[in-house]
Design an enzyme around this catalytic site. Structure first.
Site, PDB file in Angstrom:
ATOM      1  N   CYS A 153       0.826  -1.199   0.000  1.00 18.93           N
ATOM      2  CA  CYS A 153       0.000   0.000   0.000  1.00 18.93           C
ATOM      3  C   CYS A 153       0.866   1.257   0.000  1.00 18.93           C
ATOM      4  O   CYS A 153       0.569   2.224  -0.708  1.00 18.93           O
ATOM      5  CB  CYS A 153      -0.920  -0.024   1.224  1.00 18.93           C
ATOM      6  SG  CYS A 153      -2.044   1.378   1.303  1.00 18.93           S
ATOM      7  N   CYS A 158      -4.415  -2.681   5.481  1.00 21.90           N
ATOM      8  CA  CYS A 158      -4.378  -1.259   5.120  1.00 21.90           C
ATOM      9  C   CYS A 158      -5.603  -0.852   4.304  1.00 21.90           C
ATOM     10  O   CYS A 158      -5.843  -1.391   3.225  1.00 21.90           O
ATOM     11  CB  CYS A 158      -3.101  -1.013   4.318  1.00 21.90           C
ATOM     12  SG  CYS A 158      -2.812   0.669   3.824  1.00 21.90           S
TER      13      CYS A 158
END
Length: 424
Positions: free
Chosen positions: A100, A201
């Site tokens: 991410c 995430c």
């Protein structure tokens, strides 16, 4: 002063980072990312990003900064979540938080920030940045651990490039978490008492098998137990000798006392020895007894102890290995089971990443570093060997739960020098 776009996530860390940037005199703009809409498999709330956005708006209003909203969910799905599905399907365990940061926060999000005229992009990560001017005039951007040893998040940024670091600012990197909470409370920020986010995430806490079943079907298979007395635990690795505890200790090279990050040319092991040390334990169904069934080998990861549904043991059962081709899960009883421990790991040639390229090793070189193979793991002493066949990390003591698909990151003191995806 600079124009800084900060990723306001609705959490306390990014909120205080925005406040500190304003105090320093920067022109600050907030940017809130929407990265995930689907709630399949999530354990808390229907759309958690809705709440995050409300808190980001409250903080922006309190600090009197503009807040923009951008939907990056299409990029997040293709570049992070689809990769997760693919890796789990191959029997590997990816780290979505590292991806991410590399693919979204410091790539797609960075480009959005630059469209808003940003000179820099700031986040609430607990890490620091430094610069070094090389003799040839180039500037190297260094990634340093955060000042708070309990919150250091440099590991999650272990795949960042020099170009990404050039734009990065980490305003809370010098602070301890309690100080961040105190500042938020003193400034009346709505996020002061908000809990830290957990789970994947931007997706949140999930029931992983349910989440993965969006793409990976359930498939009944067998669980086989491998006993600690399995003969290959005693005789399996030609480069090492059995240690007192029954695991294999890596052979220590003579004179291996150089400082971290310095090439160590003497007493180099052969390529064959490195390959043997880094080889994972490999089992067949004939090596153990069937003790249960599972719903899909791709739903399990090495070192996992929950979710097997097998009780009545003196100690917990742990996943030793998964075979997604044959759909078999291999387990062992107890945290000290030798199948959980290995002396070395391998990183494929294309998966070696140097955060600081000035410290890169060439094939044939080796150096000592401090290494972690998962977030919050205490740093472990090791030697990194670079060969044409990739990189090998040989640890001073065997490591528990070396997991394919996860990232190994190597440090020299506070500086994160490089990282790589564990091959197997």
């Amino acid at each position: 002063m600079a124009r800084v776009v900060i990723g306001l996530s609705g959490g306390v860390d990014s909120s205080v980072a925005a406040y500190l940037l304003k105090q320093q005199g920067h022109e600050v703009t907030g940017l809130f990312m929407i990265n995930w809409h689907d709630t399949t498999g999530t354990l808390e709330g229907d759309c958690p990003w809705h709440d995050d956005r409300v808190f980001a708006e409250l903080v922006a209003k309190k600090l009197d900064i503009a807040l923009h909203v951008v939907d990056l969910s299409a990029d997040y799905r293709t570049r992070v979540v689809d990769y997760m599905f693919s890796e789990y399907g191959k029997g590997r365990t990816p780290n979505p938080d590292v991806l991410c940061n590399r693919e979204i926060k410091f790539d797609v999000f960075l480009r959005e920030a630059l469209k808003l005229g940003a000179d820099f992009v700031a986040t609430g990560h607990y890490c620091r940045k430094a610069e070094e001017r090389l003799p040839d005039g180039r500037t190297v951007y260094k990634l340093l651990a955060g000042a708070d040893p309990n919150k250091d998040q440099s590991y999650f940024l272990c795949q960042l490039s020099q170009e990404q670091l050039r734009y990065a600012m980490f305003p809370v990197g010098e602070l301890l978490k309690p100080e961040v909470r105190r500042i938020a409370a003193e400034q009346g920020l709505a996020t002061a008492r908000r809990k830290d986010s957990q789970g994947i995430c931007f997706v949140g806490k999930v029931d992983l098998p349910v989440f993965l079943q969006q793409k990976l079907a359930s498939k009944k298979g067998n669980i086989h137990e491998i006993l600690p007395s399995w003969p290959k635990y005693r005789n399996g690795l030609p480069a090492g000798q059995p240690a007192q505890n029954g695991t294999l200790a890596p052979a220590q090279a003579a004179g291996d006392t150089a400082p971290a990050g310095q090439p160590v040319p003497e007493a180099e092991p052969t390529d064959g020895q490195l390959e043997a040390l880094a080889a994972p334990w490999r089992y067949t169904v004939r090596d153990g007894k069937k003790i249960g069934e599972h719903n899909g080998a791709h739903f399990y990861t090495i070192g996992q102890r929950k979710g097997l549904g097998i009780g009545g043991r003196r100690e917990s059962l742990f996943i030793l290995a998964t075979d997604t081709a044959q759909n078999v899960v291999y387990v062992g009883e107890g945290d000290a089971h030798p199948g959980l421990w290995r002396p070395a790991l391998h990183i494929a040639p294309g998966e070696i990443h140097w955060v600081n390229p000035a410290r890169a090793l060439s094939p044939g070189q080796s150096a000592r570093f401090s290494v972690r193979i998962r977030y919050r793991q205490p740093l472990q002493g090791a030697r990194l060997f670079v060969r044409d066949e990739g990189a090998y990390l040989v640890f001073d003591t065997p490591q528990r739960g070396i997991t394919p698909g996860q990232f190994a990151a190597w440090y020299d003191g506070d500086e994160l020098i490089g990282s790589g995806v564990i091959a197997e």
